[in-house]
Design a protein around this motif. Structure first.
Motif, PDB file in Angstrom:
ATOM      1  N   LYS A  50      44.439  23.899   1.275  1.00  0.00           N
ATOM      2  CA  LYS A  50      43.965  25.279   1.448  1.00  0.00           C
ATOM      3  C   LYS A  50      42.811  25.597   0.507  1.00  0.00           C
ATOM      4  CE  LYS A  50      48.421  27.160   2.999  1.00  0.00           C
ATOM      5  NZ  LYS A  50      49.568  28.041   2.633  1.00  0.00           N
ATOM      6  N   LEU A  51      42.919  25.125  -0.747  1.00  0.00           N
ATOM      7  CA  LEU A  51      41.858  25.426  -1.706  1.00  0.00           C
ATOM      8  C   LEU A  51      40.585  24.657  -1.362  1.00  0.00           C
ATOM      9  CD1 LEU A  51      40.920  26.950  -4.126  1.00  0.00           C
ATOM     10  CD2 LEU A  51      42.014  25.259  -5.612  1.00  0.00           C
ATOM     11  N   SER A  52      40.728  23.421  -0.910  1.00  0.00           N
ATOM     12  CA  SER A  52      39.558  22.641  -0.489  1.00  0.00           C
ATOM     13  C   SER A  52      38.836  23.328   0.661  1.00  0.00           C
ATOM     14  CB  SER A  52      39.980  21.236  -0.051  1.00  0.00           C
ATOM     15  OG  SER A  52      40.463  20.486  -1.131  1.00  0.00           O
ATOM     16  N   ARG A  53      39.611  23.813   1.613  1.00  0.00           N
ATOM     17  CA  ARG A  53      39.016  24.490   2.772  1.00  0.00           C
ATOM     18  C   ARG A  53      38.289  25.761   2.338  1.00  0.00           C
ATOM     19  NH1 ARG A  53      39.109  24.193   8.117  1.00  0.00           N
ATOM     20  NH2 ARG A  53      39.081  26.068   9.385  1.00  0.00           N
ATOM     21  N   PHE A  54      38.882  26.512   1.432  1.00  0.00           N
ATOM     22  CA  PHE A  54      38.257  27.728   0.916  1.00  0.00           C
ATOM     23  C   PHE A  54      36.913  27.399   0.264  1.00  0.00           C
ATOM     24  CE2 PHE A  54      37.672  30.438  -2.906  1.00  0.00           C
ATOM     25  CZ  PHE A  54      37.447  31.661  -2.285  1.00  0.00           C
ATOM     26  N   ILE A  55      36.870  26.342  -0.541  1.00  0.00           N
ATOM     27  CA  ILE A  55      35.641  25.962  -1.236  1.00  0.00           C
ATOM     28  C   ILE A  55      34.585  25.475  -0.252  1.00  0.00           C
ATOM     29  CG2 ILE A  55      34.639  24.309  -2.875  1.00  0.00           C
ATOM     30  CD1 ILE A  55      37.344  24.439  -4.381  1.00  0.00           C
ATOM     31  N   GLU A  56      34.966  24.626   0.688  1.00  0.00           N
ATOM     32  CA  GLU A  56      33.999  24.033   1.611  1.00  0.00           C
ATOM     33  C   GLU A  56      33.417  25.066   2.575  1.00  0.00           C
ATOM     34  OE1 GLU A  56      35.863  20.692   3.467  1.00  0.00           O
ATOM     35  OE2 GLU A  56      36.130  19.631   1.569  1.00  0.00           O
ATOM     36  N   ILE A  57      34.251  25.962   3.063  1.00  0.00           N
ATOM     37  CA  ILE A  57      33.775  26.973   4.011  1.00  0.00           C
ATOM     38  C   ILE A  57      32.796  27.925   3.337  1.00  0.00           C
ATOM     39  CG2 ILE A  57      34.500  29.053   5.279  1.00  0.00           C
ATOM     40  CD1 ILE A  57      36.962  27.541   6.158  1.00  0.00           C
ATOM     41  N   ASN A  58      33.043  28.244   2.073  1.00  0.00           N
ATOM     42  CA  ASN A  58      32.263  29.279   1.401  1.00  0.00           C
ATOM     43  C   ASN A  58      31.160  28.751   0.497  1.00  0.00           C
ATOM     44  OD1 ASN A  58      33.686  31.754   2.322  1.00  0.00           O
ATOM     45  ND2 ASN A  58      35.424  30.740   1.357  1.00  0.00           N
ATOM     46  N   SER A  59      31.003  27.424   0.399  1.00  0.00           N
ATOM     47  CA  SER A  59      29.978  26.858  -0.482  1.00  0.00           C
ATOM     48  C   SER A  59      28.642  26.749   0.240  1.00  0.00           C
ATOM     49  CB  SER A  59      30.415  25.480  -0.992  1.00  0.00           C
ATOM     50  OG  SER A  59      31.527  25.591  -1.829  1.00  0.00           O
ATOM     51  N   LEU A  60      27.928  27.834   0.332  1.00  0.00           N
ATOM     52  CA  LEU A  60      26.606  27.829   0.938  1.00  0.00           C
ATOM     53  C   LEU A  60      25.570  27.671  -0.166  1.00  0.00           C
ATOM     54  CD1 LEU A  60      26.979  30.691   3.549  1.00  0.00           C
ATOM     55  CD2 LEU A  60      27.377  28.254   3.836  1.00  0.00           C
ATOM     56  N   TYR A  61      24.874  26.541  -0.163  1.00  0.00           N
ATOM     57  CA  TYR A  61      23.883  26.233  -1.183  1.00  0.00           C
ATOM     58  C   TYR A  61      22.499  26.692  -0.709  1.00  0.00           C
ATOM     59  CZ  TYR A  61      27.532  23.263  -3.156  1.00  0.00           C
ATOM     60  OH  TYR A  61      28.695  22.807  -3.705  1.00  0.00           O
ATOM     61  N   LEU A  62      21.477  26.421  -1.523  1.00  0.00           N
ATOM     62  CA  LEU A  62      20.115  26.680  -1.059  1.00  0.00           C
ATOM     63  C   LEU A  62      19.899  26.004   0.282  1.00  0.00           C
ATOM     64  CD1 LEU A  62      17.827  26.409  -4.205  1.00  0.00           C
ATOM     65  CD2 LEU A  62      18.163  28.408  -2.764  1.00  0.00           C
ATOM     66  N   VAL A  63      20.399  24.779   0.412  1.00  0.00           N
ATOM     67  CA  VAL A  63      20.395  24.082   1.703  1.00  0.00           C
ATOM     68  C   VAL A  63      21.820  23.588   1.946  1.00  0.00           C
ATOM     69  CG1 VAL A  63      19.522  22.160   3.062  1.00  0.00           C
ATOM     70  CG2 VAL A  63      17.982  23.384   1.511  1.00  0.00           C
ATOM     71  N   THR A  64      22.412  24.032   3.038  1.00  0.00           N
ATOM     72  CA  THR A  64      23.774  23.642   3.389  1.00  0.00           C
ATOM     73  C   THR A  64      23.736  22.676   4.554  1.00  0.00           C
ATOM     74  OG1 THR A  64      24.635  25.794   2.689  1.00  0.00           O
ATOM     75  CG2 THR A  64      26.025  24.483   4.148  1.00  0.00           C
ATOM     76  N   GLU A  65      24.438  21.548   4.428  1.00  0.00           N
ATOM     77  CA  GLU A  65      24.473  20.601   5.543  1.00  0.00           C
ATOM     78  C   GLU A  65      25.451  21.097   6.606  1.00  0.00           C
ATOM     79  OE1 GLU A  65      24.969  15.861   6.651  1.00  0.00           O
ATOM     80  OE2 GLU A  65      24.898  16.492   4.549  1.00  0.00           O
ATOM     81  N   TYR A  66      24.999  21.085   7.842  1.00  0.00           N
ATOM     82  CA  TYR A  66      25.797  21.534   8.974  1.00  0.00           C
ATOM     83  C   TYR A  66      26.888  20.517   9.282  1.00  0.00           C
ATOM     84  CZ  TYR A  66      26.857  22.863  13.838  1.00  0.00           C
ATOM     85  OH  TYR A  66      27.478  23.238  14.998  1.00  0.00           O
ATOM     86  N   LEU A  98      12.097  30.632  -1.722  1.00  0.00           N
ATOM     87  CA  LEU A  98      11.273  31.785  -1.353  1.00  0.00           C
ATOM     88  C   LEU A  98      12.022  32.788  -0.477  1.00  0.00           C
ATOM     89  CD1 LEU A  98       8.009  29.822  -0.429  1.00  0.00           C
ATOM     90  CD2 LEU A  98       8.585  30.869  -2.635  1.00  0.00           C
ATOM     91  N   PHE A  99      13.095  32.332   0.170  1.00  0.00           N
ATOM     92  CA  PHE A  99      13.802  33.195   1.126  1.00  0.00           C
ATOM     93  C   PHE A  99      15.265  33.400   0.749  1.00  0.00           C
ATOM     94  CE2 PHE A  99      10.187  31.467   3.425  1.00  0.00           C
ATOM     95  CZ  PHE A  99       9.698  32.575   4.101  1.00  0.00           C
ATOM     96  N   ARG A 100      15.571  33.204  -0.533  1.00  0.00           N
ATOM     97  CA  ARG A 100      16.950  33.360  -0.995  1.00  0.00           C
ATOM     98  C   ARG A 100      17.445  34.769  -0.694  1.00  0.00           C
ATOM     99  NH1 ARG A 100      17.892  31.658  -6.967  1.00  0.00           N
ATOM    100  NH2 ARG A 100      18.168  29.587  -6.051  1.00  0.00           N
ATOM    101  N   GLY A 101      18.613  34.837  -0.063  1.00  0.00           N
ATOM    102  CA  GLY A 101      19.190  36.123   0.298  1.00  0.00           C
ATOM    103  C   GLY A 101      18.692  36.679   1.612  1.00  0.00           C
ATOM    104  N   LYS A 102      17.671  36.064   2.208  1.00  0.00           N
ATOM    105  CA  LYS A 102      17.106  36.533   3.479  1.00  0.00           C
ATOM    106  C   LYS A 102      17.357  35.549   4.621  1.00  0.00           C
ATOM    107  CE  LYS A 102      13.238  38.999   1.284  1.00  0.00           C
ATOM    108  NZ  LYS A 102      11.747  39.083   1.200  1.00  0.00           N
ATOM    109  N   VAL A 103      17.248  34.254   4.299  1.00  0.00           N
ATOM    110  CA  VAL A 103      17.390  33.213   5.310  1.00  0.00           C
ATOM    111  C   VAL A 103      18.293  32.114   4.756  1.00  0.00           C
ATOM    112  CG1 VAL A 103      16.197  31.486   6.726  1.00  0.00           C
ATOM    113  CG2 VAL A 103      15.073  33.676   6.216  1.00  0.00           C
ATOM    114  N   LEU A 104      19.262  31.689   5.555  1.00  0.00           N
ATOM    115  CA  LEU A 104      20.090  30.548   5.177  1.00  0.00           C
ATOM    116  C   LEU A 104      19.394  29.270   5.625  1.00  0.00           C
ATOM    117  CD1 LEU A 104      23.793  31.519   6.022  1.00  0.00           C
ATOM    118  CD2 LEU A 104      22.712  31.333   3.777  1.00  0.00           C
ATOM    119  N   PHE A 105      19.196  28.348   4.711  1.00  0.00           N
ATOM    120  CA  PHE A 105      18.561  27.073   5.028  1.00  0.00           C
ATOM    121  C   PHE A 105      19.644  26.023   5.275  1.00  0.00           C
ATOM    122  CE2 PHE A 105      14.864  29.229   3.980  1.00  0.00           C
ATOM    123  CZ  PHE A 105      13.728  28.433   4.029  1.00  0.00           C
TER     124      PHE A 105
END
Length: 224
Positions: free
Chosen positions: A82-98, A139-146
């Motif tokens: 459960k904790l792993s899933r919580f971390i992985e789902i919510n870990s959006l970095y500057l660039v997040t791999e799909y 340049l687009f932090r908070g505006k666009v998810l990369f």
């Protein structure tokens, strides 16, 4: 506060009691996610600052200044899965791999504009391209998810086809707005910071390259 501000993603356990089972589960995550900083605090002043009244595990995202919390019964019954899933789902970095896990967090994000780099990670140009892509993401932090979509993975073919692209047109940029499913795509031989910036700015201003191509008869318009 300095600890949180220094990382793209940080996970903190706010605990009243370090003897509860959730603490050992929390500590087990440190080895599993070596790129994520973990911290524990039992200080009443710190807990009050972050509005914690019981035991809580919180994930902090720099990209959109979010604090996401697991509290109460969720913490009492937490296990490694459960904790792993919580971390992985919510870990959006500057660039997040799909991938099938992160896509849940991506589409639940408050940021509605998503930019996708469609490219094979096996490409010789991958490392340099990612460096430029991450630079543009600042340049687009908070505006666009990369987002990175590895076109070398077979199951990502549906993402490529959604944007009416073929593998021969890659690498490419694709941009998508979750609110109304508006999108645009731009194949390119080489990705530069300036190209990424211009593409994002154009979309944010309502300019669609795709519509220009369709009006020229190069690509028939298809309902999504």
């Amino acid at each position: 506060m300095e600890f949180i501000a220094a990382a793209e993603v940080a996970v903190l356990g706010f605990f009243q009691d370090l003897e509860i089972p959730a603490v050992s589960v929390f500590r087990s995550m440190v080895q599993k996610y070596p790129d994520v900083p973990f911290g524990i605090s039992t200080d009443s002043g710190v807990l009050a600052h972050y509005n914690v009244t019981g035991n809580s595990i919180s994930l902090f995202r720099l990209v959109d200044n979010e604090q996401l919390d697991l509290e109460g019964e969720d913490v009492e019954s937490i296990d490694e899965t459960k904790l792993s899933r919580f971390i992985e789902i919510n870990s959006l970095y500057l660039v997040t791999e799909y991938n099938p896990v992160t896509v849940i967090g991506l589409f639940n994000s408050v940021i509605q504009i998503h930019l996708l780099l469609l490219m094979s990670k096996a490409s010789p140009e991958y490392e340099e391209t990612m460096r430029r892509y991450q630079q543009a993401a600042q340049l687009f932090r908070g505006k666009v998810l990369f987002i990175l979509v590895d076109s070398g993975l077979q199951h990502n073919g549906k993402v490529i086809s959604f944007f009416k692209l073929s593998k021969s047109q890659l690498p490419a940029l694709a941009i998508y707005r979750t609110l109304d499913e508006e999108w645009d795509a731009l194949p390119m031989a080489e990705v530069s910071v300036e190209q990424v910036q211009n593409f994002c700015d154009g979309f944010l201003q309502g300019k669609l390259l795709r519509e220009n191509h369709e009006s020229e008869g190069k690509t028939p318009k298809v309902e999504l």
